[in-house]
Design an enzyme around this catalytic site. Structure first.
Site, short mmCIF file in Angstrom:
data_model
loop_
_atom_site.label_atom_id
_atom_site.label_comp_id
_atom_site.label_asym_id
_atom_site.label_seq_id
_atom_site.Cartn_x
_atom_site.Cartn_y
_atom_site.Cartn_z
N ASP A 1 84.75 -10.53 -21.58
CA ASP A 1 85.60 -9.75 -22.57
C ASP A 1 85.87 -8.43 -21.98
O ASP A 1 85.13 -7.68 -21.64
CB ASP A 1 84.94 -9.48 -24.12
N GLU B 1 91.64 -10.57 -25.90
CA GLU B 1 91.10 -10.11 -24.48
C GLU B 1 89.87 -10.63 -24.00
O GLU B 1 89.28 -10.21 -23.26
CB GLU B 1 90.91 -8.59 -24.66
#
Length: 329
Positions: free
Chosen positions: A195, A238
């Protein structure tokens, strides 16, 4: 559009004439060449097969009665060769019995004409076969285009449009497949959840186009770090995921650390904007986590990712490093 009998807008029509009698070859060569055909000749079966191999003709005029390899065998070999395009074959034969004609057609020939033949009739049969070839070639082209379109459609259905990695749905399918393979072989399967740290501020500060650049370049970093057998996808927003076949937790953590270091070292550029990013990673392996399902393996990696975020970001955490809350007495 045809400028003469044997010449089309794509150039001369190439005809292979196969006959063991030189006079027959010479006569056909002269008549066809005068009509604009490009004529290639062969005097026996092996020569004919070699000529077809060198450059496939548009049509073959093939004598049946030849010593050694007859016209029927030549026809069978050409028609059985899947690497060749459709080539119409007209058998030229002095045999007129029905069973001889049937044998010729069963060998794969497309038409036949009996000797002695009328040249106008022969050329009419040639034109008919060439029309069939054009239609067959057009059909083959359409089929190839359809096959390529289906391949592109399949790729689009499993690919994230921005990063060109596998999409969320396909990653789940791959994880289930890899989990089943792992159960059969006894080899571990690793999962790395990756992430981007504080990604929201990129979109808020520089706009979504710059955020897209960061996502795309991060995807490239992960893909380049992975092995050919690894499966990398965009899990959402993301967040990325890598499925790592035959990988224990230590090896999965080493992979995640390589990704983390590469992202930290990378300078993201979007025009005049230059950005540094970091990632947090959580890794788990089927054996170390003792997961019973692929969903439990994902959960273990996700909890490790949460711990990486909670403990300061820009780090890789193993699932076995995450303390499991003890139930209240």
């Amino acid at each position: 559009m045809t400028t003469s009998a044997g010449v089309t807008e794509d150039g001369p029509t190439r005809v292979l004439v196969v006959d063991d009698v030189p006079d027959n070859v010479e006569i056909l060569h002269a008549r066809l060449a005068s009509r604009g055909y490009e004529v290639v000749t062969a005097t026996n079966g092996p020569e004919a097969l070699e000529a077809v191999k060198v450059q496939a003709p548009h049509l073959i005029l093939l004598d049946v009665m030849m010593p050694g390899m007859d016209g029927h065998e030549v026809t069978r070999r050409i028609k059985d060769d899947d690497s060749l395009p459709f080539i119409p074959i007209i058998l030229v034969t002095a045999l007129t019995e029905t069973e001889d004609v049937v044998q010729g057609l069963e060998s794969g020939a497309d038409d036949h004409i009996s000797k002695p033949y009328n040249f106008n009739e022969l050329e009419a049969r040639m034109r008919a076969m060439l029309r069939v070839k054009r239609l067959q070639d057009e059909l083959d082209l359409k089929n190839r285009e359809l096959e390529h379109a289906n391949i592109r459609l399949k790729k689009l259905s499993v690919t994230d449009g921005l990063t060109e990695l596998f999409n969320h749905r396909h990653v789940h399918e791959q994880l289930h497949d890899e989990w089943e393979r792992s159960r059969r072989t006894g080899e571990p399967v690793g999962v790395a959840m990756i992430d981007l740290d504080k990604f929201k501020r990129i979109n808020d500060t520089y706009g979504h186009p710059t955020g897209d650049v960061v996502l795309y370049e991060t995807a490239r970093i992960i893909k380049e770090t992975a092995r050919e057998i690894d499966m990398v996808g965009r899990y959402g927003g993301e967040e990325f995921i890598a499925i790592l076949p035959n990988t224990d937790e230590q090896e999965a953590a080493a992979f995640a650390e390589r990704v983390r270091a590469a992202v930290e070292e990378h300078l993201y550029r979007d025009g005049a904007v230059e950005i540094r990013m970091t990632t947090s990673c959580g890794v788990a392996s089927s054996q170390a986590s003792q997961a019973d399902t692929p969903e439990e393996l994902l959960k273990a990696a996700d909890e490790a990712l949460y711990e990486a975020k909670r403990s300061g970001r820009n780090r890789a955490v193993r699932a076995t490093q995450v303390e499991t809350p003890q139930p209240q007495a």
